[in-house]
Design an enzyme around this catalytic site. Structure first.
Site, mmCIF file in Angstrom:
data_model
loop_
_atom_site.group_PDB
_atom_site.id
_atom_site.type_symbol
_atom_site.label_atom_id
_atom_site.label_comp_id
_atom_site.label_asym_id
_atom_site.label_seq_id
_atom_site.Cartn_x
_atom_site.Cartn_y
_atom_site.Cartn_z
ATOM 1 N N CYS A 116 0.812 -1.219 0.000
ATOM 2 C CA CYS A 116 0.000 0.000 0.000
ATOM 3 C C CYS A 116 0.843 1.266 0.000
ATOM 4 C CB CYS A 116 -0.949 -0.007 1.192
ATOM 5 S SG CYS A 116 -2.027 -1.427 1.170
ATOM 6 N N HIS A 257 -3.263 7.006 2.148
ATOM 7 C CA HIS A 257 -3.700 5.699 1.659
ATOM 8 C C HIS A 257 -5.066 5.410 2.270
ATOM 9 C CE1 HIS A 257 -4.141 1.550 0.910
ATOM 10 N NE2 HIS A 257 -3.798 1.152 2.120
ATOM 11 N N ASN A 287 -10.100 -0.476 0.375
ATOM 12 C CA ASN A 287 -8.646 -0.336 0.316
ATOM 13 C C ASN A 287 -8.146 -0.963 -0.990
ATOM 14 O OD1 ASN A 287 -5.882 -0.732 0.555
ATOM 15 N ND2 ASN A 287 -5.958 -1.442 2.669
HETATM 16 N N1 ACO Z 1 -17.977 -8.135 10.557
HETATM 17 C C1 ACO Z 1 -18.409 -8.328 11.817
HETATM 18 N N2 ACO Z 1 -17.576 -8.527 12.848
HETATM 19 C C2 ACO Z 1 -16.257 -8.545 12.594
HETATM 20 C C3 ACO Z 1 -15.751 -8.360 11.293
HETATM 21 C C4 ACO Z 1 -16.665 -8.156 10.255
HETATM 22 N N3 ACO Z 1 -16.279 -7.961 8.973
HETATM 23 N N4 ACO Z 1 -14.396 -8.424 11.362
HETATM 24 C C5 ACO Z 1 -14.062 -8.640 12.653
HETATM 25 N N5 ACO Z 1 -15.192 -8.719 13.391
HETATM 26 C C6 ACO Z 1 -15.312 -8.932 14.809
HETATM 27 C C7 ACO Z 1 -14.106 -9.628 15.403
HETATM 28 O O1 ACO Z 1 -14.219 -11.023 15.273
HETATM 29 C C8 ACO Z 1 -14.157 -9.177 16.845
HETATM 30 O O2 ACO Z 1 -15.130 -9.955 17.506
HETATM 31 P P1 ACO Z 1 -14.822 -10.511 18.996
HETATM 32 O O3 ACO Z 1 -14.628 -9.283 19.846
HETATM 33 O O4 ACO Z 1 -16.037 -11.295 19.301
HETATM 34 O O5 ACO Z 1 -13.571 -11.325 18.856
HETATM 35 C C9 ACO Z 1 -14.719 -7.756 16.739
HETATM 36 O O6 ACO Z 1 -15.345 -7.661 15.456
HETATM 37 C C10 ACO Z 1 -13.678 -6.681 16.858
HETATM 38 O O7 ACO Z 1 -12.575 -7.009 15.999
HETATM 39 P P2 ACO Z 1 -11.314 -6.092 15.937
HETATM 40 O O8 ACO Z 1 -10.303 -6.740 15.041
HETATM 41 O O9 ACO Z 1 -10.904 -5.693 17.302
HETATM 42 O O10 ACO Z 1 -11.916 -4.806 15.178
HETATM 43 P P3 ACO Z 1 -11.276 -3.412 14.979
HETATM 44 O O11 ACO Z 1 -12.090 -2.364 15.592
HETATM 45 O O12 ACO Z 1 -9.775 -3.421 15.273
HETATM 46 O O13 ACO Z 1 -11.407 -3.210 13.396
HETATM 47 C C11 ACO Z 1 -10.138 -3.365 11.386
HETATM 48 C C12 ACO Z 1 -10.805 -4.129 12.517
HETATM 49 C C13 ACO Z 1 -11.198 -2.621 10.612
HETATM 50 C C14 ACO Z 1 -9.435 -4.381 10.485
HETATM 51 C C15 ACO Z 1 -9.091 -2.362 11.965
HETATM 52 O O14 ACO Z 1 -8.278 -3.001 12.899
HETATM 53 C C16 ACO Z 1 -8.216 -1.743 10.899
HETATM 54 O O15 ACO Z 1 -8.681 -1.014 10.044
HETATM 55 N N6 ACO Z 1 -6.897 -2.009 10.931
HETATM 56 C C17 ACO Z 1 -5.981 -1.484 9.939
HETATM 57 C C18 ACO Z 1 -6.009 -2.368 8.757
HETATM 58 C C19 ACO Z 1 -5.320 -1.761 7.573
HETATM 59 O O16 ACO Z 1 -5.271 -0.566 7.402
HETATM 60 N N7 ACO Z 1 -4.829 -2.655 6.725
HETATM 61 C C20 ACO Z 1 -4.348 -2.299 5.467
HETATM 62 C C21 ACO Z 1 -2.923 -1.961 5.392
HETATM 63 S S1 ACO Z 1 -2.570 -1.666 3.751
HETATM 64 C C22 ACO Z 1 -1.744 -2.974 2.962
HETATM 65 O O17 ACO Z 1 -0.526 -2.990 2.856
HETATM 66 C C23 ACO Z 1 -2.574 -4.072 2.297
#
Ligand code: ACO
Length: 332
Positions: A116, A257, A287
Protein backbone atom coordinates in the site's frame (compact mmCIF):
# COMPACT_ATOMS: atom_id res chain seq x y z
CA UNK A 1 19.85 14.58 -24.04
CA UNK A 2 17.42 17.51 -23.99
CA UNK A 3 17.63 19.18 -20.57
CA UNK A 4 14.32 20.80 -19.62
CA UNK A 5 14.98 21.10 -15.91
CA UNK A 6 15.56 18.79 -13.02
CA UNK A 7 12.47 19.78 -11.10
CA UNK A 8 9.33 17.65 -11.02
CA UNK A 9 5.81 18.56 -12.10
CA UNK A 10 2.83 16.24 -11.86
CA UNK A 11 0.87 17.14 -14.96
CA UNK A 12 -1.80 14.48 -15.40
CA UNK A 13 -3.81 11.88 -13.55
CA UNK A 14 -6.18 9.08 -14.44
CA UNK A 15 -7.99 6.23 -12.78
CA UNK A 16 -9.97 3.13 -13.59
CA UNK A 17 -11.78 0.42 -11.69
CA UNK A 18 -13.49 -2.85 -12.56
CA UNK A 19 -17.17 -2.71 -13.47
CA UNK A 20 -18.66 -4.79 -10.63
CA UNK A 21 -19.74 -2.83 -7.55
CA UNK A 22 -20.20 -4.95 -4.42
CA UNK A 23 -21.79 -3.31 -1.37
CA UNK A 24 -21.58 -4.36 2.26
CA UNK A 25 -25.03 -5.98 2.16
CA UNK A 26 -23.82 -8.31 -0.60
CA UNK A 27 -20.80 -9.33 1.50
CA UNK A 28 -23.06 -10.16 4.42
CA UNK A 29 -24.38 -13.00 2.24
CA UNK A 30 -20.96 -14.72 2.20
CA UNK A 31 -19.53 -13.95 5.68
CA UNK A 32 -21.09 -13.12 9.04
CA UNK A 33 -20.93 -9.36 8.90
CA UNK A 34 -23.20 -6.36 8.44
CA UNK A 35 -23.27 -3.03 6.66
CA UNK A 36 -23.42 -1.41 10.11
CA UNK A 37 -20.21 -3.13 11.34
CA UNK A 38 -18.22 -2.41 8.18
CA UNK A 39 -19.38 1.21 7.87
CA UNK A 40 -18.77 2.18 11.48
CA UNK A 41 -15.41 0.37 11.79
CA UNK A 42 -13.98 1.33 8.40
CA UNK A 43 -16.12 3.86 6.50
CA UNK A 44 -16.30 1.45 3.55
CA UNK A 45 -19.71 1.06 1.87
CA UNK A 46 -18.81 -0.70 -1.35
CA UNK A 47 -15.85 -1.81 -3.43
CA UNK A 48 -15.14 -2.63 -7.08
CA UNK A 49 -14.09 -6.21 -7.79
CA UNK A 50 -12.38 -7.48 -10.93
CA UNK A 51 -13.96 -10.34 -12.86
CA UNK A 52 -11.92 -13.24 -14.20
CA UNK A 53 -11.70 -11.48 -17.57
CA UNK A 54 -10.44 -8.14 -16.16
CA UNK A 55 -6.68 -8.18 -15.72
CA UNK A 56 -4.40 -5.90 -13.76
CA UNK A 57 -2.87 -4.88 -17.09
CA UNK A 58 -6.32 -3.84 -18.40
CA UNK A 59 -7.10 -1.62 -15.42
CA UNK A 60 -3.60 -0.15 -15.21
CA UNK A 61 -3.59 0.63 -18.94
CA UNK A 62 -7.01 2.31 -18.75
CA UNK A 63 -5.86 4.57 -15.88
CA UNK A 64 -2.59 5.35 -17.69
CA UNK A 65 -4.34 6.37 -20.91
CA UNK A 66 -6.44 8.92 -19.01
CA UNK A 67 -3.37 10.34 -17.24
CA UNK A 68 -1.52 10.73 -20.55
CA UNK A 69 -4.55 12.45 -22.09
CA UNK A 70 -4.71 14.95 -19.22
CA UNK A 71 -0.96 15.62 -19.44
CA UNK A 72 -1.32 15.90 -23.23
CA UNK A 73 1.66 13.70 -23.97
CA UNK A 74 1.93 10.86 -26.46
CA UNK A 75 2.81 7.33 -25.28
CA UNK A 76 5.94 7.49 -27.43
CA UNK A 77 7.16 10.46 -25.34
CA UNK A 78 7.29 8.41 -22.13
CA UNK A 79 10.80 7.54 -20.98
CA UNK A 80 9.91 5.33 -18.03
CA UNK A 81 6.89 3.43 -16.72
CA UNK A 82 6.81 2.38 -13.08
CA UNK A 83 3.96 0.06 -12.14
CA UNK A 84 3.52 -0.06 -8.37
CA UNK A 85 1.69 -3.29 -7.65
CA UNK A 86 1.72 -6.36 -5.43
CA UNK A 87 -0.70 -8.28 -7.65
CA UNK A 88 0.88 -8.40 -11.09
CA UNK A 89 -0.74 -10.65 -13.71
CA UNK A 90 2.69 -12.20 -14.11
CA UNK A 91 5.16 -12.77 -11.27
CA UNK A 92 7.87 -11.47 -13.61
CA UNK A 93 6.02 -8.16 -13.68
CA UNK A 94 3.22 -6.52 -15.66
CA UNK A 95 4.80 -3.14 -16.48
CA UNK A 96 6.08 -4.33 -19.86
CA UNK A 97 2.61 -5.52 -20.84
CA UNK A 98 1.25 -2.07 -19.98
CA UNK A 99 4.07 -0.52 -22.04
CA UNK A 100 3.12 -2.68 -25.04
CA UNK A 101 -0.60 -1.94 -24.68
CA UNK A 102 0.05 1.80 -24.51
CA UNK A 103 2.45 1.71 -27.47
CA UNK A 104 5.05 3.42 -25.27
CA UNK A 105 7.83 2.02 -27.42
CA UNK A 106 10.59 4.28 -26.05
CA UNK A 107 9.83 3.62 -22.39
CA UNK A 108 11.71 1.32 -20.07
CA UNK A 109 9.21 -0.34 -17.75
CA UNK A 110 9.39 -2.17 -14.46
CA UNK A 111 7.24 -3.15 -11.49
CA UNK A 112 7.80 -1.84 -7.98
CA UNK A 113 6.41 -3.74 -5.00
CA UNK A 114 5.79 -1.93 -1.73
CA UNK A 115 2.18 -2.94 -1.03
CA UNK A 116 0.00 0.00 0.00
CA UNK A 117 3.05 2.29 0.08
CA UNK A 118 3.75 1.49 -3.58
CA UNK A 119 2.47 4.76 -5.02
CA UNK A 120 4.49 6.96 -2.64
CA UNK A 121 7.61 4.81 -3.07
CA UNK A 122 7.06 4.96 -6.85
CA UNK A 123 6.66 8.74 -6.79
CA UNK A 124 9.97 9.18 -5.00
CA UNK A 125 11.70 6.64 -7.25
CA UNK A 126 10.42 8.38 -10.38
CA UNK A 127 11.55 11.74 -9.01
CA UNK A 128 15.15 10.52 -8.71
CA UNK A 129 15.31 9.78 -12.46
CA UNK A 130 14.08 13.30 -13.22
CA UNK A 131 16.32 15.01 -10.68
CA UNK A 132 19.40 13.34 -12.15
CA UNK A 133 18.38 14.56 -15.61
CA UNK A 134 18.09 10.98 -16.87
CA UNK A 135 14.41 11.07 -17.90
CA UNK A 136 11.90 13.80 -18.67
CA UNK A 137 8.52 12.05 -18.85
CA UNK A 138 7.54 9.30 -16.44
CA UNK A 139 4.30 7.41 -16.09
CA UNK A 140 3.66 6.13 -12.57
CA UNK A 141 0.80 3.70 -12.07
CA UNK A 142 -0.50 2.27 -8.80
CA UNK A 143 -2.68 -0.77 -9.44
CA UNK A 144 -3.83 -3.76 -7.47
CA UNK A 145 -6.33 -6.59 -7.65
CA UNK A 146 -6.24 -7.79 -4.07
CA UNK A 147 -9.55 -9.63 -4.50
CA UNK A 148 -7.49 -12.41 -6.11
CA UNK A 149 -5.61 -12.91 -2.85
CA UNK A 150 -8.25 -12.31 -0.22
CA UNK A 151 -9.63 -15.23 1.77
CA UNK A 152 -13.32 -14.70 1.06
CA UNK A 153 -14.33 -16.65 4.13
CA UNK A 154 -12.28 -14.43 6.50
CA UNK A 155 -14.55 -11.57 7.56
CA UNK A 156 -11.66 -9.76 9.28
CA UNK A 157 -9.99 -9.04 5.94
CA UNK A 158 -12.36 -9.68 3.04
CA UNK A 159 -14.56 -6.66 3.79
CA UNK A 160 -11.62 -4.25 3.57
CA UNK A 161 -10.21 -4.55 0.08
CA UNK A 162 -11.17 -3.55 -3.43
CA UNK A 163 -9.58 -3.41 -6.89
CA UNK A 164 -8.51 -0.53 -9.13
CA UNK A 165 -5.76 1.54 -10.69
CA UNK A 166 -4.62 5.15 -10.69
CA UNK A 167 -1.85 6.85 -12.62
CA UNK A 168 0.05 10.12 -12.80
CA UNK A 169 2.45 11.68 -15.29
CA UNK A 170 5.59 13.27 -13.88
CA UNK A 171 7.50 15.67 -16.10
CA UNK A 172 10.77 17.53 -15.81
CA UNK A 173 10.25 21.21 -15.13
CA UNK A 174 12.24 24.26 -14.11
CA UNK A 175 10.54 24.49 -10.71
CA UNK A 176 10.53 21.47 -8.42
CA UNK A 177 7.01 20.71 -7.21
CA UNK A 178 8.07 17.73 -5.09
CA UNK A 179 8.72 19.65 -1.92
CA UNK A 180 9.81 16.90 0.47
CA UNK A 181 9.56 13.21 1.24
CA UNK A 182 10.49 10.53 3.75
CA UNK A 183 10.34 6.75 3.27
CA UNK A 184 10.60 4.04 5.94
CA UNK A 185 10.58 0.24 6.26
CA UNK A 186 10.51 -2.16 9.19
CA UNK A 187 10.81 -5.83 8.28
CA UNK A 188 10.72 -6.90 11.92
CA UNK A 189 6.96 -6.32 11.78
CA UNK A 190 6.48 -8.21 8.52
CA UNK A 191 4.16 -10.79 10.07
CA UNK A 192 1.49 -8.13 10.76
CA UNK A 193 0.42 -8.17 7.12
CA UNK A 194 1.45 -10.84 4.67
CA UNK A 195 0.74 -12.64 1.45
CA UNK A 196 3.46 -15.26 1.87
CA UNK A 197 4.75 -17.98 -0.40
CA UNK A 198 4.27 -21.37 1.18
CA UNK A 199 7.04 -23.71 0.21
CA UNK A 200 6.37 -27.41 -0.25
CA UNK A 201 9.33 -29.71 -0.93
CA UNK A 202 9.18 -31.81 -4.06
CA UNK A 203 11.87 -34.38 -4.66
CA UNK A 204 13.47 -33.66 -8.01
CA UNK A 205 16.24 -36.23 -8.07
CA UNK A 206 17.71 -38.37 -5.29
CA UNK A 207 18.69 -36.12 -2.38
CA UNK A 208 17.60 -32.87 -4.11
CA UNK A 209 14.23 -31.43 -3.26
CA UNK A 210 13.09 -28.18 -4.82
CA UNK A 211 10.27 -25.99 -3.55
CA UNK A 212 6.95 -26.21 -5.32
CA UNK A 213 4.45 -24.12 -3.50
CA UNK A 214 1.71 -21.58 -3.62
CA UNK A 215 0.83 -18.20 -2.17
CA UNK A 216 -1.38 -18.02 0.89
CA UNK A 217 -4.26 -15.58 1.16
CA UNK A 218 -3.72 -12.22 2.85
CA UNK A 219 -3.27 -12.48 6.60
CA UNK A 220 -3.43 -9.39 8.78
CA UNK A 221 -3.29 -8.42 12.42
CA UNK A 222 -5.72 -5.53 12.00
CA UNK A 223 -5.22 -3.99 15.42
CA UNK A 224 -1.42 -3.96 15.09
CA UNK A 225 -1.60 -2.41 11.61
CA UNK A 226 -4.05 0.18 12.94
CA UNK A 227 -1.75 1.13 15.84
CA UNK A 228 1.25 1.25 13.51
CA UNK A 229 -0.56 3.52 11.04
CA UNK A 230 -1.86 6.09 13.53
CA UNK A 231 1.56 6.36 15.18
CA UNK A 232 3.95 6.21 12.23
CA UNK A 233 2.02 8.12 9.56
CA UNK A 234 1.88 11.44 11.47
CA UNK A 235 5.59 11.04 12.32
CA UNK A 236 6.65 10.49 8.73
CA UNK A 237 4.47 13.36 7.52
CA UNK A 238 6.03 15.68 10.08
CA UNK A 239 9.48 14.62 8.88
CA UNK A 240 8.55 15.27 5.24
CA UNK A 241 7.08 18.68 6.16
CA UNK A 242 10.32 19.50 7.98
CA UNK A 243 12.33 18.52 4.91
CA UNK A 244 10.05 20.71 2.79
CA UNK A 245 10.48 23.57 5.25
CA UNK A 246 6.69 23.76 5.63
CA UNK A 247 4.25 23.68 8.54
CA UNK A 248 0.83 22.00 8.53
CA UNK A 249 -0.81 25.38 7.93
CA UNK A 250 0.59 25.30 4.38
CA UNK A 251 -1.17 22.02 3.60
CA UNK A 252 -4.22 22.26 1.31
CA UNK A 253 -5.03 18.54 1.18
CA UNK A 254 -4.19 15.48 3.25
CA UNK A 255 -4.32 12.49 0.92
CA UNK A 256 -3.62 9.28 2.81
CA UNK A 257 -3.70 5.70 1.66
CA UNK A 258 -7.40 4.88 1.86
CA UNK A 259 -7.36 1.99 4.35
CA UNK A 260 -9.83 2.99 7.01
CA UNK A 261 -11.75 6.23 7.71
CA UNK A 262 -10.81 5.97 11.39
CA UNK A 263 -7.12 6.01 10.43
CA UNK A 264 -7.70 9.07 8.21
CA UNK A 265 -9.53 10.87 11.03
CA UNK A 266 -6.95 9.94 13.70
CA UNK A 267 -4.00 11.09 11.56
CA UNK A 268 -5.83 14.33 10.73
CA UNK A 269 -6.48 14.93 14.44
CA UNK A 270 -2.86 14.26 15.43
CA UNK A 271 -1.59 16.65 12.77
CA UNK A 272 -4.35 19.18 13.48
CA UNK A 273 -5.49 19.11 9.86
CA UNK A 274 -9.26 19.78 9.74
CA UNK A 275 -11.64 17.15 8.27
CA UNK A 276 -12.53 19.37 5.29
CA UNK A 277 -8.92 19.11 4.09
CA UNK A 278 -8.87 15.30 4.24
CA UNK A 279 -9.58 13.56 0.95
CA UNK A 280 -11.56 10.36 1.34
CA UNK A 281 -13.20 8.10 -1.22
CA UNK A 282 -12.88 4.78 0.55
CA UNK A 283 -16.63 4.54 1.00
CA UNK A 284 -16.79 3.74 -2.72
CA UNK A 285 -13.62 1.68 -3.23
CA UNK A 286 -12.39 0.16 0.05
CA UNK A 287 -8.65 -0.34 0.32
CA UNK A 288 -7.24 -0.62 -3.22
CA UNK A 289 -3.62 -0.88 -1.99
CA UNK A 290 -1.16 0.89 -4.36
CA UNK A 291 -4.08 2.32 -6.34
CA UNK A 292 -5.83 4.12 -3.50
CA UNK A 293 -3.86 7.38 -3.47
CA UNK A 294 -3.80 7.99 -7.25
CA UNK A 295 -7.51 7.09 -7.60
CA UNK A 296 -8.44 9.57 -4.86
CA UNK A 297 -6.07 12.17 -6.34
CA UNK A 298 -7.55 11.79 -9.80
CA UNK A 299 -11.14 12.08 -8.57
CA UNK A 300 -10.33 15.20 -6.55
CA UNK A 301 -8.55 16.79 -9.52
CA UNK A 302 -11.38 16.01 -11.94
CA UNK A 303 -14.10 17.50 -9.71
CA UNK A 304 -11.98 20.65 -9.31
CA UNK A 305 -11.30 20.09 -5.60
CA UNK A 306 -7.53 19.96 -6.07
CA UNK A 307 -6.39 22.99 -8.04
CA UNK A 308 -3.06 23.86 -9.65
CA UNK A 309 -0.59 25.01 -7.00
CA UNK A 310 -2.37 23.27 -4.13
CA UNK A 311 -0.02 21.66 -1.61
CA UNK A 312 -0.83 17.98 -1.11
CA UNK A 313 0.55 15.82 1.67
CA UNK A 314 0.31 12.18 0.74
CA UNK A 315 1.22 9.14 2.79
CA UNK A 316 1.16 5.43 2.08
CA UNK A 317 1.52 2.65 4.65
CA UNK A 318 1.16 -1.08 4.66
CA UNK A 319 2.78 -4.45 4.24
CA UNK A 320 6.52 -4.80 4.63
CA UNK A 321 5.98 -2.97 6.84
CA UNK A 322 6.54 0.08 4.67
CA UNK A 323 5.41 3.67 5.05
CA UNK A 324 6.27 7.02 3.63
CA UNK A 325 5.12 10.54 2.90
CA UNK A 326 5.59 12.93 0.01
CA UNK A 327 4.61 16.57 -0.28
CA UNK A 328 3.96 18.03 -3.68
CA UNK A 329 2.21 20.85 -5.50
CA UNK A 330 -0.29 19.79 -8.12
CA UNK A 331 0.31 20.91 -11.71
CA UNK A 332 2.96 22.96 -13.47
N1 ACO B 1 -17.98 -8.14 10.56
C1 ACO B 1 -18.41 -8.33 11.82
N2 ACO B 1 -17.58 -8.53 12.85
C2 ACO B 1 -16.26 -8.55 12.59
C3 ACO B 1 -15.75 -8.36 11.29
C4 ACO B 1 -16.67 -8.16 10.25
N3 ACO B 1 -16.28 -7.96 8.97
N4 ACO B 1 -14.40 -8.42 11.36
C5 ACO B 1 -14.06 -8.64 12.65
N5 ACO B 1 -15.19 -8.72 13.39
C6 ACO B 1 -15.31 -8.93 14.81
C7 ACO B 1 -14.11 -9.63 15.40
O1 ACO B 1 -14.22 -11.02 15.27
C8 ACO B 1 -14.16 -9.18 16.84
O2 ACO B 1 -15.13 -9.96 17.51
P1 ACO B 1 -14.82 -10.51 19.00
O3 ACO B 1 -14.63 -9.28 19.85
O4 ACO B 1 -16.04 -11.29 19.30
O5 ACO B 1 -13.57 -11.33 18.86
C9 ACO B 1 -14.72 -7.76 16.74
O6 ACO B 1 -15.35 -7.66 15.46
C10 ACO B 1 -13.68 -6.68 16.86
O7 ACO B 1 -12.58 -7.01 16.00
P2 ACO B 1 -11.31 -6.09 15.94
O8 ACO B 1 -10.30 -6.74 15.04
O9 ACO B 1 -10.90 -5.69 17.30
O10 ACO B 1 -11.92 -4.81 15.18
P3 ACO B 1 -11.28 -3.41 14.98
O11 ACO B 1 -12.09 -2.36 15.59
O12 ACO B 1 -9.78 -3.42 15.27
O13 ACO B 1 -11.41 -3.21 13.40
C11 ACO B 1 -10.14 -3.37 11.39
C12 ACO B 1 -10.81 -4.13 12.52
C13 ACO B 1 -11.20 -2.62 10.61
C14 ACO B 1 -9.44 -4.38 10.48
C15 ACO B 1 -9.09 -2.36 11.97
O14 ACO B 1 -8.28 -3.00 12.90
C16 ACO B 1 -8.22 -1.74 10.90
O15 ACO B 1 -8.68 -1.01 10.04
N6 ACO B 1 -6.90 -2.01 10.93
C17 ACO B 1 -5.98 -1.48 9.94
C18 ACO B 1 -6.01 -2.37 8.76
C19 ACO B 1 -5.32 -1.76 7.57
O16 ACO B 1 -5.27 -0.57 7.40
N7 ACO B 1 -4.83 -2.66 6.72
C20 ACO B 1 -4.35 -2.30 5.47
C21 ACO B 1 -2.92 -1.96 5.39
S1 ACO B 1 -2.57 -1.67 3.75
C22 ACO B 1 -1.74 -2.97 2.96
O17 ACO B 1 -0.53 -2.99 2.86
C23 ACO B 1 -2.57 -4.07 2.30
Amino acid sequence: MKQIGAGISITGSGSAAPAAVVDNHALSRIVETSDEWITTRTGIRCRRLASASESLTDTATAAAEKALAMAKIAPTDIDLIILATSTADDLFGSACQVQARLGASQAVAFDLTAACSGFVFGLVTAAQFIRTGTYQNILLIGADILSRWVNWSDRRTCVLFGDGAGAVVLQASKRDHLLGFELRSDGTQNSCLQLPYQSQPQELIDGIAIAKGYYHSITMNGQEVYKFAVKKVPEVIEKALYRANLTVEAVDWLLLHQANQRILDAVGERLKIPPEKIISNLANYGNTSAASIPIALDEAVRVGKIKPGNVIVTSGFGAGLTWGAAIFEWGN
